[in-house]
Scaffold this active site. Structure first.
Site, short mmCIF file in Angstrom:
data_model
loop_
_atom_site.label_atom_id
_atom_site.label_comp_id
_atom_site.label_asym_id
_atom_site.label_seq_id
_atom_site.Cartn_x
_atom_site.Cartn_y
_atom_site.Cartn_z
N ARG A 111 -4.44 6.20 -2.52
CA ARG A 111 -3.12 5.52 -2.26
C ARG A 111 -2.30 6.59 -3.20
NH1 ARG A 111 -3.99 -0.85 -3.28
NH2 ARG A 111 -5.63 -1.00 -1.22
N GLN A 152 -13.67 1.08 -1.91
CA GLN A 152 -13.85 -0.45 -1.51
C GLN A 152 -14.99 -0.51 -0.58
OE1 GLN A 152 -10.36 -1.49 0.55
NE2 GLN A 152 -9.14 -2.01 -1.38
N VAL A 158 -5.25 -12.14 6.62
CA VAL A 158 -6.17 -13.25 6.45
C VAL A 158 -5.41 -14.60 6.41
CG1 VAL A 158 -8.45 -12.36 5.63
CG2 VAL A 158 -6.35 -12.60 3.93
N TRP A 170 1.04 -1.21 -0.02
CA TRP A 170 -0.12 0.02 -0.03
C TRP A 170 0.88 1.24 0.04
CZ3 TRP A 170 -0.73 -4.26 3.00
CH2 TRP A 170 -2.04 -4.99 2.65
N ALA A 185 -13.08 -12.80 5.66
CA ALA A 185 -13.35 -10.86 5.66
C ALA A 185 -13.02 -11.23 3.69
CB ALA A 185 -12.18 -10.30 6.10
N HIS A 214 -7.23 1.52 2.64
CA HIS A 214 -8.29 0.41 2.22
C HIS A 214 -9.35 0.53 3.56
CE1 HIS A 214 -5.30 -2.61 4.66
NE2 HIS A 214 -5.30 -1.60 4.99
N1 DAH Z 1 -7.67 -4.66 1.81
C1 DAH Z 1 -7.30 -5.27 0.82
C2 DAH Z 1 -6.65 -4.45 -0.28
O1 DAH Z 1 -6.84 -3.24 -0.30
C3 DAH Z 1 -8.41 -6.00 0.04
C4 DAH Z 1 -8.79 -7.13 0.84
C5 DAH Z 1 -8.04 -8.40 0.57
C6 DAH Z 1 -9.62 -6.99 1.89
C7 DAH Z 1 -8.33 -9.52 1.54
C8 DAH Z 1 -9.73 -8.35 2.69
C9 DAH Z 1 -9.51 -9.48 2.71
O2 DAH Z 1 -10.94 -8.14 3.56
O3 DAH Z 1 -9.72 -10.43 3.29
O4 DAH Z 1 -5.86 -4.67 -1.20
#
Ligand code: DAH
Length: 347
Positions: free
Chosen positions: A210, A224, A267, A159, A313, A174
């Protein structure tokens, strides 16, 4: 002929002739003062009659009063005439053609992101999820630390972050920080009430930022939708079933979904999900979200016992969904505010 008769008669004639030339309200008023006013000609004449011999006075007075009434009547008539003429002129000048077609008011439309966000949150609502929102200016602690992305960990490179006040205040990269905030708040409320932490089902729509080189598929600001389900006994099968139902809702019953291994620090295991349907881009696989089973460390940091609770998630980009759906080829058009773009979308 008596002298006073002449005087009254010529006064009356002169006054009427002058009145005929009075073209506006101001001229009328000047005329009224000059003839009928307290120091006007007629009043003066009336006053002068007192010097007449007594036997002539009644007739002279009567004639003078008649002249006065005649002048007053002429004034009223002339005034009414002027007013009627002004009205007629106004009507002519301000003529409206009521048969011209009207100009229709411009009606706004929903932004394609709004349309897709409503579809997404609407679906998850129907499954009993709550919709919550969180801060766009976020703490490092929630954006990274509590998502198992410690300082100096190479995962931070995923990020490119815009800092508001380095090193701890930033624009969220995010919506995932709301996972930690929601769990933490639920644990705090449970502690207060003396109960166990409750199960969680939430979706979190919102803007993210970002520090990013822009191109047709990357924007520095985008949306998102985060999803989080925490409970006893949640498995990867729940994740797949939920997201498959979601894909069918959004893309129709012909949709296929595909999960591939991916890495996100919060995760384990982590996946990315792609969809394919003959209606979109000729059935090509389109990656629309990341997902996975909530990492035990993320649960523990937020106060959920990972030996008892599990969860899944996901995070998806509504623009990534809107692009194939509406045939949009450049993500930069979403927030450039060009009406020619914005006018095209209906739900
Ligand atoms: N937050 C991640 C991103 O911005 C996207 C994401 C991936 C969210 C996996 C999740 C997850 O909740 O389980 O790239």
């Amino acid at each position: 002929m008596d002298d006073w008769r002449d005087r009254i008669e010529s006064l009356r004639e002169g006054a009427l002739a002058e009145l005929a030339g009075a073209g506006d309200a101001e001229a009328l008023e000047r005329w009224r003062v000059a003839y009928l006013g307290r120091r006007g000609a007629l009043t003066e004449t009336l006053r002068g009659l007192s010097s007449l011999p007594a036997e002539q006075r009644p007739a002279a007075g009567q004639a003078a009063n008649e002249a006065k009434r005649a002048l007053e009547a002429a004034l009223a008539a002339h005034e009414a005439g002027l007013r009627a003429r002004a009205l007629a002129e106004n009507l002519e000048r301000e003529r409206l053609d009521v048969t011209l077609p009207g100009r229709p008011p411009v009606r706004g439309r929903l932004h394609p992101t709004t349309i897709v966000l409503r579809e997404i949150t609407g679906f998850f609502r129907s499954l009993g999820y709550q919709v919550v929102e969180g801060p766009e200016v976020e703490l490092d602690n929630y954006n990274f630390e509590m998502l198992n992305i410690p300082a100096n960990h190479p995962a931070r490179d995923m990020w490119d972050t815009l800092y508001v006040r380095p090193p701890d205040v930033l624009l969220r990269t995010h919506t995932s920080p709301m996972q930690a905030r929601v769990m933490e708040a639920a644990v705090a409320a449970a502690r207060e009430a003396g109960t166990d932490p409750p199960p969680i089902r939430v979706v979190v729509p919102g803007r993210c930022y970002r520090y990013e080189a822009q191109d047709a598929t990357h924007e520095w600001m985008f949306y998102q939708v985060e999803g989080l389900a925490v409970d006893e006994g949640i498995t990867m099968a729940d994740l797949k079933g939920t997201l498959f139902a979601f894909a069918r809702h959004l893309f129709g019953s012909k949709v296929k979904i595909r999960f591939r291994c991916d890495y996100f620090p919060f995760v384990e295991p982590g996946v990315d999900m792609s969809i394919s349907t003959p209606d979109l881009r000729g059935g090509a696989w389109l990656e629309i979200m990341g997902a996975g089973m909530v990492h035990p460390r993320v649960l523990r940091m937020a106060g959920y016992d990972p030996d008892r609770y599990t969860g899944f998630a996901f995070g998806l980009g509504p623009e990534r969904v809107a692009m194939p759906k509406y045939g949009i080829s450049d993500i930069r058009t979403f927030y450039a505010n060009d009406p020619r773009f914005l006018e095209q979308f209906t739900s």
